[in-house]
Every structure is written in C-alpha cells, then in structure tokens.
Design a protein around this motif. Structure first.
Motif: not given
Ligand SMILES: Cc1cc2nc3c(=O)[nH]c(=O)nc-3n(C[C@H](O)[C@H](O)[C@H](O)COP(=O)(O)OP(=O)(O)OC[C@H]3O[C@@H](n4cnc5c(N)ncnc54)[C@H](O)[C@@H]3O)c2cc1C
Ligand code: SF4
Length: 328
Positions: A144-152, A154-161
């Motif tokens: 589930d990454h609908r709400n997560l990052a589109i920029m910057g 990495s392969g380790s994490c796609v979270a947003t601030h």
C-alpha cells in the motif's frame, strides 16, 4: 505501553545533559505523536524529558526583521500570533490544515518538525519496515503506497514526511536552532530532513541528543502574499495527499521572485527549486506556471498506485500560483 520515567527540563542545557546521561531517553513536546508511537510499541524510551516549559515558548522579532519562534510554542499559539498572521499567511494556513484544534493546542513547533511518517507499515510492529527496524524490508514498495512518495525515494523506503508546517517553513527558508552536545548550532531548512537513501531510519540530519530550541523565519517581504493549499482524503484529521506552499512576488505582470515547496510527495518537505528558477523573470501566466510545475515534476518517478499525484501536484501548484498572481 512499557513503564517509563519522566523528568521536566528547566533549560536547554539541562535537557541535553539529561539525554547525554541516558541514551534510552527521548524529548517530550506535546506528546501527540510520541505517546501514540509508545502505545503502538514503535517507540519505547525509558525516560521522557519534558521540554515544553524551557525558555522557548515565545515568538520574537529577530535583529534582521525575521521571526524567532521558540520550539515550545504550541501550534495553536503560532496560528494566533499577529505577526505570524500578518507576515506569513501560508505558515498559519499550513498549521491550521493539520490535525485538530485539540491536538494543535498540545503540539509544539519542535515536535511538529520531528513527527514521524504516517506510513501504515511503520506504525504496525507486526510488519517489517526499514525505517522502524533497519534491514527488515519495505512492504510499502509493493504493497500500500497510494499515499507515499513520488520523488527522492530509495529502494529502502518510499515514505513521505507528514508535517504541513514543515512544508511552509521549507518554502520560507527557515533556520532551525539546535542545542547539541557540543553547544548551539543552526540547520537551514530544507536540509533538516533527509532523503531515505539506505538509512531510512534517520529522518533528519540531527544527532542523538540534539534539542530544537527555536525556528527562525527570515524576513521575506513578499511572503505576505503566500498561500498553503492541501489536498487530503477527507475534510479533517487527514495528512496531505499533496500540498503546496507558495509565496509569489509579481510586478507588472512578471514574476520577480517566488518560494515554493511541496508536501506529500517525498521523504522531506520538497523545496521546488527548479520551478522557482523557471518562474523568476517569467510572465505571470497560467502557461508559464504550468511549464514551471512540469519542470519540477519531471523528476517524479511514481510507484504503481500513486501516479495520480503527479498531475494532482501540478494542478494544485498552478492553481495556487494563478490565485496569488490574480490577488497581486
Ligand atoms: C489525529 C491526528 C491527526 C494529525 N494530523 C496532522 C496533519 O494533518 N498534519 C500535520 O502536520 N500533523 C498532523 N498530526 C501530527 C501532529 O501535528 C504532531 O503529532 C505534532 O505536531 C507533534 O508535536 P508534539 O509537540 O506533540 O511532539 P511529540 O509527540 O512530543 O514529539 C514528536 C517527536 O519530536 C521529538 N521532540 C519534541 N520536541 C523536541 C525538541 N524541542 N527538540 C528535539 N526533539 C523534540 C520527540 O522526542 C519525538 O520524537 C496529527 C496528529 C494526530 C494525532
Ligand atoms: S516506506 Fe519506509 S516507513 Fe513505510 S514500510 Fe517502507 S521502510 Fe517502512
């Protein structure tokens, strides 16, 4: 929740000394994020050092005409301060767009900047998560990454601030004042938060025991014409799907200067320097605004389910620029 000790710090030095003595300790601001994470078992400090009553709950004018906002200032007090309201409307709008009135009454400026990601896997200790447990994996990447990052990311994490306030502060080029083990220093925003790389457990460039004492917002005359616009899934209690913070200086139909940051798109509040550069000296028209937004978002590499954020971010940014230009 595990049992923990509690101590109230009298000043910044004693707070830093307390964490120096006890590496298992954490600072406590309003507790609106940290206590939740303790209940979930994501954080388990053995000592909480309360920093809300140290000498940093004031908003003052700095020598160069900027504002010095104490780290202990409650979010609601920030939004009702007459100088902040007059000089930085987008900062007020950003804070008001976050959480609820009750939470803003508790939450502090320092804690807001250091709140942790809302990625659902991070908050669920039954799941792997590189940010919570380095090396355990990132289920969000394929999950589930609908709400997560589109920029910057990495392969380790796609979270947003998650912080709305931080997006406005990044656009304003705020400077974070820190008291550390080796004394005081400053950290410019953006630059406080870091992209995940292969160390997604480190959200910021701060070192263990660093205490945020204040946030300085430099003087910026055209920030009186600024706006924060946030798109979220429901009207209240929701983090940004995408947000923009924009200050715009238009004279005779030409953009003299601007400051732009995006929220909900990256692991950091994303300062849109390419768009800013494209706009300076350009006609203040929808065509130029769209060109600048597209230039910034050309860096986007959306995941399987969040490609919609690219046109959404473009449209929200262009609309906000048009509104500010029309109001100039
Ligand atoms: C239901 C709900 C909805 C929310 N919605 C939004 C939203 O839409 N937008 C948004 O931006 N936020 C939202 N929030 C988050 C809220 O803004 C944060 O929880 C709050 O700002 C954190 O501030 P705090 O003072 O309570 O921090 P705490 O929870 O006390 O601390 C957070 C972190 O900062 C550290 N810390 C605190 N003060 C300092 C300091 N001075 N120096 C160094 N470290 C420090 C703590 O150790 C901890 O790691 C929401 C929260 C809830 C519960
Ligand atoms: S995106 Fe980051 S926070 Fe979310 S599961 Fe992956 S590593 Fe954890």
């Amino acid at each position: 929740m595990r049992p923990f000790d509690y101590r109230r710090a009298d000043d910044a030095r004693s707070a830093v000394a307390a964490l120096d003595e006890r590496p298992d300790a954490m600072y406590l601001g309003g507790g609106t994020n940290l206590v939740d994470l303790m209940r979930l078992g994501v954080a388990s400090p053995e000592l909480l050092v309360d920093v809300t009553r140290i000498s940093s709950s004031a908003i003052e004018e700095s020598r160069d005409g900027g504002l010095l906002i104490g780290a202990g200032v409650r979010n609601s007090d920030l939004t009702s301060d007459p100088l902040v309201r007059l000089r930085h409307p987008m900062l007020v709008q950003a804070v008001l767009a976050g959480a609820s009135g009750q939470i803003r009454n508790m939450a502090t400026v320092g804690g807001n900047l250091l709140q942790r990601t809302r990625c659902s896997y991070f908050q669920d200790v039954s799941k792997p998560c590189n940010k919570r447990l380095p090396g355990s994996g990132c289920p969000a990447r394929e999950g589930d990454h609908r709400n997560l990052a589109i920029m910057g990311y990495s392969g380790s994490c796609v979270a947003t601030h998650p912080s709305d306030m931080a997006v406005a502060l990044a656009a304003l080029g705020a400077i974070v004042h820190v008291e550390g083990r080796r004394g005081p220093r400053t950290v410019p925003m953006p630059g406080l938060h870091r992209l995940p790389g292969d160390e997604p457990d480190r959200d910021t460039v701060l070192e263990p025991g660093d205490l945020i004492t204040a946030v300085e917002v430099p003087a910026l005359s055209f920030a009186t014409r600024s706006h924060y616009r946030k798109v979220r899934d429901r009207a209240s209690f929701a983090f940004a799907v995408v947000s923009v913070a924009v200050a715009l200086d238009v004279a005779d139909g030409v953009v003299r200067d601007c400051r732009i940051a995006l929220g909900g798109v990256a692991h950091v509040p994303w300062r849109a320097e390419l768009a800013e550069e494209a706009l300076r000296g350009s006609p203040a028209t929808a065509t130029e605004f769209t060109r600048a937004a597209e230039e910034e978002l050309a860096q986007a590499r959306p995941l399987r389910d969040n490609g919609f954020k690219v046109p959404l971010a473009r449209n929200v940014l262009v609309r906000t620029l048009i509104d500010l230009a029309e109001a100039s």
